[in-house]
Design an enzyme around this catalytic site. Structure first.
Site, PDB file in Angstrom:
ATOM      1  CG  ASP A 167      -2.133  -6.803  -4.261  1.00 17.04           C
ATOM      2  OD1 ASP A 167      -2.052  -8.032  -4.080  1.00 17.04           O
ATOM      3  OD2 ASP A 167      -1.177  -6.102  -4.600  1.00 17.04           O
ATOM      4  CE  LYS A 217      10.538  -7.883 -11.602  1.00 12.69           C
ATOM      5  NZ  LYS A 217      11.060  -6.969 -10.610  1.00 12.69           N
ATOM      6  N   GLY A 224       0.764  -1.247   0.000  1.00 14.27           N
ATOM      7  CA  GLY A 224       0.000   0.000   0.000  1.00 14.27           C
ATOM      8  C   GLY A 224       0.794   1.296   0.000  1.00 14.27           C
TER       9      GLY A 224
HETATM   10  C1  LIG Z   1       5.743  -4.665  -5.988  1.00 16.43           C
HETATM   11  S1  LIG Z   1       4.252  -5.039  -5.163  1.00 16.43           S
HETATM   12  C2  LIG Z   1       3.416  -3.502  -5.189  1.00 16.43           C
HETATM   13  C3  LIG Z   1       3.908  -2.543  -4.172  1.00 16.43           C
HETATM   14  C4  LIG Z   1       3.012  -1.325  -4.044  1.00 16.43           C
HETATM   15  N1  LIG Z   1       3.098  -0.458  -5.205  1.00 16.43           N
HETATM   16  C5  LIG Z   1       3.328  -0.495  -2.807  1.00 16.43           C
HETATM   17  O1  LIG Z   1       3.638   0.678  -2.950  1.00 16.43           O
HETATM   18  O2  LIG Z   1       3.246  -1.031  -1.692  1.00 16.43           O
HETATM   19  C6  LIG Z   1       3.391  -5.967  -6.383  1.00 16.43           C
HETATM   20  C7  LIG Z   1       1.998  -6.366  -5.981  1.00 16.43           C
HETATM   21  O3  LIG Z   1       1.331  -6.860  -7.145  1.00 16.43           O
HETATM   22  C8  LIG Z   1       0.381  -7.803  -6.687  1.00 16.43           C
HETATM   23  N2  LIG Z   1      -0.115  -8.643  -7.785  1.00 16.43           N
HETATM   24  C9  LIG Z   1       0.516  -9.635  -8.431  1.00 16.43           C
HETATM   25  N3  LIG Z   1      -0.320 -10.204  -9.304  1.00 16.43           N
HETATM   26  C10 LIG Z   1      -1.490  -9.537  -9.229  1.00 16.43           C
HETATM   27  C11 LIG Z   1      -2.746  -9.651  -9.890  1.00 16.43           C
HETATM   28  N4  LIG Z   1      -2.970 -10.600 -10.811  1.00 16.43           N
HETATM   29  N5  LIG Z   1      -3.735  -8.783  -9.587  1.00 16.43           N
HETATM   30  C12 LIG Z   1      -3.531  -7.827  -8.645  1.00 16.43           C
HETATM   31  N6  LIG Z   1      -2.377  -7.699  -7.987  1.00 16.43           N
HETATM   32  C13 LIG Z   1      -1.378  -8.537  -8.264  1.00 16.43           C
HETATM   33  C14 LIG Z   1       1.157  -8.609  -5.655  1.00 16.43           C
HETATM   34  O4  LIG Z   1       0.249  -9.272  -4.780  1.00 16.43           O
HETATM   35  C15 LIG Z   1       1.947  -7.521  -4.959  1.00 16.43           C
HETATM   36  O5  LIG Z   1       1.295  -7.086  -3.791  1.00 16.43           O
END
Ligand SMILES: C[S@@+](CC[C@H](N)C(=O)[O-])C[C@H]1O[C@@H](n2cnc3c(N)ncnc32)[C@H](O)[C@@H]1O
Length: 337
Positions: free
Chosen positions: A227, A294, A210
């Site tokens: 998420d 990425k 978050g």
């Molecule tokens: C790098 S983290 C994001 C960090 C966030 N921007 C923050 O500031 O805290 C990536 C997130 O993408 C989510 N994620 C991965 N696949 C997903 C999907 N199919 N739908 C929604 N979220 C997804 C993961 O659960 C993870 O929490």
């Protein structure tokens, strides 16, 4: 004319490739492996600046002109040499707010720390009625200490692409900060000149834990966070937050629901593009999207070209940039067509 270029660690080969194309050649040599390099361009100083400003390279984080160089002696004469360079440039520097940025390569005969160097140069700037400032300088006096040479040059923050030494922008970690990822969105806001508080309704995909959502809420936006993972406790129940604990591919929204889309999922680039294109009808015309891409395999420039070509069907790509806080990724700033 020579310059020192800096990229995130491991990415200088890509910054060099971009510069070679932009400047139609040039000679390049390494100063710090994978990160900092010296280059010489056939074009003159103004042309190089204009070419970089017109099409900022994705992986070039910082660029410093090399206007003067000194052989490092390893004693106090190095500091007096730098003071002499300040004096040589008295017409440009006099009466200006100036930041002194000193960086050292991994191996250097220069024995002074950046702070010691700055202190030693202070009287030279005072003699010119220049004020030494840490932030928002009119000019930067930049020094790079390589193994046996000091490279010095002067420029504005815009010309150097940053007002931080080597483009290594730092934000203060806040008490209770939810994630380090928050720095990425803070840096995007500053680098792309965005005013996040000017938006009304944001969709944050891949929002957990978050960090980005918390910044958008701080800026006063209505946020829909998606998420399958848990959002941080401190955010739950926020009156401007709707949290859908779901997979992004399962959610659908009405037309024109959001004026800002942010997306920071560690997905493959093409999956990400597909998702963003599927969501585009829920974005208002002229909506902004900030998306991390990425870099999964060995050809980041090709991946980025393919990603951009696909996104251009619906978005104008304002900037593609590897921010200092990006690791194996870059950030895109898009406007919906
Ligand atoms: C790098 S983290 C994001 C960090 C966030 N921007 C923050 O500031 O805290 C990536 C997130 O993408 C989510 N994620 C991965 N696949 C997903 C999907 N199919 N739908 C929604 N979220 C997804 C993961 O659960 C993870 O929490």
């Amino acid at each position: 004319m020579r310059w020192i270029g800096t990229a995130n660690r491991g990415y200088s080969p890509y910054a060099i490739e971009e510069l070679r194309r932009l400047l139609d050649g040039g000679t390049f040599s390494q100063l710090a492996a994978g990160e900092t390099f010296l280059f010489e361009a056939a074009s003159d100083k103004q042309d190089v600046r204009e070419l970089i400003a017109a099409k900022p390279p994705i992986f070039l984080r910082h660029v410093q002109p090399v206007e003067q160089e000194l052989e490092i002696k390893g004693d106090e004469s190095d500091l007096s040499g730098l003071a002499a360079i300040v004096y040589d440039n008295k017409e440009r520097l006099a009466g200006k707010n100036v930041s002194v940025h000193v960086r050292k390569g991994p191996v250097s005969n220069f024995v002074y720390t950046p702070a010691e160097t700055k202190d030693a140069l202070r009287p030279s700037f005072e003699a010119l009625d220049s004020e030494l400032v840490l932030q928002q300088p009119e000019l930067i006096f930049a020094v790079y200490a390589a193994a046996d040479k000091l490279y010095a040059g002067i420029g504005t923050p815009d010309e150097m692409l940053s007002d931080w030494p080597g483009g290594a922008i730092r934000f203060q970690r806040e008490e209770g900060q939810i994630s380090r990822a928050k720095f990425k969105l803070l840096e995007a806001e500053k680098t792309f000149g965005l005013d996040l508080s000017a938006y009304r309704s944001a969709l944050d995909i891949g929002a957990a834990p978050g960090g980005w959502t918390s910044l958008l809420l701080e800026r006063g936006l209505q946020v829909t966070a998606i998420d399958p993972a848990e959002l941080h406790e401190s955010l739950k129940g926020h009156p401007k937050l709707a949290y859908l604990k779901r997979n992004a591919s399962e959610v659908k929204f009405g037309s024109n629901a959001f004026d800002l889309l942010v997306c920071d999922m560690s997905w493959s680039p093409m999956q990400m593009v597909k998702l963003v294109l599927e969501l585009q009808q829920s974005l208002m015309p002229q909506a902004t999207a900030i998306i991390t891409i990425k870099l999964m395999h060995r050809k980041p420039l090709q991946t980025i070209r393919e990603v951009i070509a696909k996104l251009e069907a619906c978005f104008k790509v304002e900037r593609a940039k590897q921010l200092f806080h990006n690791r194996e990724e870059i950030t895109l700033f898009l406007i919906k067509k």
